[in-house]
Design an enzyme around this catalytic site. Structure first.
Site, PDB file in Angstrom:
ATOM      1  N   CYS A  86       0.830  -1.207   0.000  1.00 20.93           N
ATOM      2  CA  CYS A  86       0.000   0.000   0.000  1.00 20.93           C
ATOM      3  C   CYS A  86       0.866   1.260   0.000  1.00 20.93           C
ATOM      4  O   CYS A  86       1.523   1.549  -0.986  1.00 20.93           O
ATOM      5  CB  CYS A  86      -0.970  -0.050   1.176  1.00 20.93           C
ATOM      6  SG  CYS A  86      -2.351   1.080   0.982  1.00 20.93           S
ATOM      7  N   HIS A 203      -3.452  -5.671   1.285  1.00 23.59           N
ATOM      8  CA  HIS A 203      -2.718  -5.847   2.551  1.00 23.59           C
ATOM      9  C   HIS A 203      -2.667  -7.314   2.960  1.00 23.59           C
ATOM     10  O   HIS A 203      -3.551  -7.767   3.693  1.00 23.59           O
ATOM     11  CB  HIS A 203      -3.420  -5.062   3.664  1.00 23.59           C
ATOM     12  CG  HIS A 203      -3.248  -3.591   3.580  1.00 23.59           C
ATOM     13  ND1 HIS A 203      -2.257  -2.912   4.250  1.00 23.59           N
ATOM     14  CD2 HIS A 203      -3.942  -2.650   2.901  1.00 23.59           C
ATOM     15  CE1 HIS A 203      -2.349  -1.611   3.989  1.00 23.59           C
ATOM     16  NE2 HIS A 203      -3.363  -1.432   3.179  1.00 23.59           N
ATOM     17  N   GLU A 205      -0.969  -8.655   5.195  1.00 26.62           N
ATOM     18  CA  GLU A 205      -0.859  -8.792   6.656  1.00 26.62           C
ATOM     19  C   GLU A 205      -2.221  -8.704   7.332  1.00 26.62           C
ATOM     20  O   GLU A 205      -2.365  -9.067   8.493  1.00 26.62           O
ATOM     21  CB  GLU A 205       0.119  -7.738   7.212  1.00 26.62           C
ATOM     22  CG  GLU A 205      -0.446  -6.337   7.416  1.00 26.62           C
ATOM     23  CD  GLU A 205      -0.566  -5.537   6.124  1.00 26.62           C
ATOM     24  OE1 GLU A 205      -0.338  -6.109   5.036  1.00 26.62           O
ATOM     25  OE2 GLU A 205      -0.908  -4.346   6.200  1.00 26.62           O
TER      26      GLU A 205
END
Lengths: 247, 103
Positions: A86, A203, A205
């Site tokens: 990002c 994302h 994560e």
């Protein structure tokens, strides 16, 4: 192996990345403050999401001149693994470590939702455990995520197989409805020419644990671990001093 | 330090240097989709301005700088645009430079 998570003023996904690497993937990880001039002892660096320097001027434009970026440039040029997620992707674009630029989403809205992305190349250290065409369900959260590159850059990306992820439908089909931000050629993630630097808007994560309703993102971190452990020579644990001007 | 003394210090010049003010206009390159521009155009049209042919959104930056002459000031300004102010992949810029301090 050891990951480093770079912290810029305004990063806000640094803890998430740290947590996934340490507690989910089970590898060593350290934060790297953006004022550091050297990066030592890391196998893979993560530039996390957030709003570095408040997104002032352009996303990533100011962070690109943080002291740590010179060392990261030299780490990358020596083959070190770098992932920009990002805002991290935006910083890599502004640093010229990846080609192209980010523009405002076509809708002008901040989009925060799950997206489907298709693996286009599994010969990279970041996708080595994926199948080509595999669809991953990973959230996006951005307003400046419309990837743009001119025809010449696009030609290079295609010729060198640098398009790593494309936005797609649940079934892996490419359609305008499945392109959330209007990115050129459905691009969600690209690598540099030599394949050791990855930038992606979704994302991973935020989708690495079942409690978060998707574990599809974990494969990115696990691919890195598997690549580094299979060929320890990939590891660039030695000191990467600040190099000359980032070109 | 007050605004005024800071300004005096910032604007102090060596004998050979003069003060310039520069205005930099940044906009998206021709042909690039500009959703902000189109949204502004639609809003203006909804206010009854049906005679608009085009609206492009951009950025404006004002700088005060010291330089030995206009040429040197221009050179520095172009350097700053190339390094930081403008992203040449998507943006183009023009500038106006004149002698004097930024008000």
């Amino acid at each position: 192996m050891r990951f480093g998570v770079v912290v810029f003023p305004g990063s806000n996904c640094d803890d998430d990345c740290y947590d996934v690497v340490r507690d989910v993937v089970g590898e060593e990880v350290d934060f790297i403050w953006h004022k550091e001039r050297r990066v030592e002892g890391f196998d893979c660096l993560i530039l996390p999401g957030g709003f570095s320097y408040g997104d002032y001027l352009r996303t990533g434009a100011i962070a690109r001149f943080s002291p740590v970026m010179k060392a990261i440039g030299s780490f990358a040029r020596r083959g070190g693994l770098v992932i920009g997620i990002c805002n991290g992707f935006q910083i890599l674009l502004e640093s010229n470590l990846l080609p192209g630029a980010m523009m405002k989403n076509r809708s002008l809205r901040f989009i925060c939702k799950f997206a489907n992305i298709r693996v286009e190349n599994n010969l990279t250290p970041f996708t080595s455990l994926c199948q080509i065409g595999q669809v991953l369900r990973i959230p996006i959260a951005h307003i400046d995520g419309r990837y743009y590159a001119d025809d010449e850059i696009m030609r290079g990306l295609k010729e060198n197989n640098q398009i790593i992820f494309r936005y797609c439908s649940e079934d892996g089909e490419l359609s305008q409805e499945s392109n959330p931000n209007g990115s050129k050629d459905f691009i969600a993630g690209i690598s540099n020419r030599s394949g050791n630097v990855l930038g992606l808007m979704p994302h991973p994560e935020r989708a690495s644990e079942s409690i978060l309703s998707s574990e599809d993102g974990r494969v990115v971190f696990e691919s890195v671990v598997s690549t580094v452990k299979r060929s320890p020579r990939r590891s660039l644990r030695n000191d990467c001093p600040p190099s000359e001007e980032i070109s | 330090m007050t605004q005024r003394t800071r300004r005096r210090r910032d604007e102090r010049t060596h004998d050979t240097e003069r003060l310039f003010r520069a205005k930099v206009y940044i906009s998206l390159k021709k042909g690039l989709v500009d959703p902000q521009g189109s949204t502004i155009k639609e809003a203006l049209e909804s206010l009854g301005y049906g005679n608009l042919t085009r609206v492009r959104f951009g950025k404006y930056i004002e700088l005060g700088l010291r330089a030995k002459g206009r040429g040197a000031a221009e050179e520095k300004l172009k350097e700053m645009c190339g390094k930081l102010l403008v992203n040449p992949v998507i943006e183009k810029y023009s500038y106006h430079i004149e002698e004097g301090s930024v008000r």
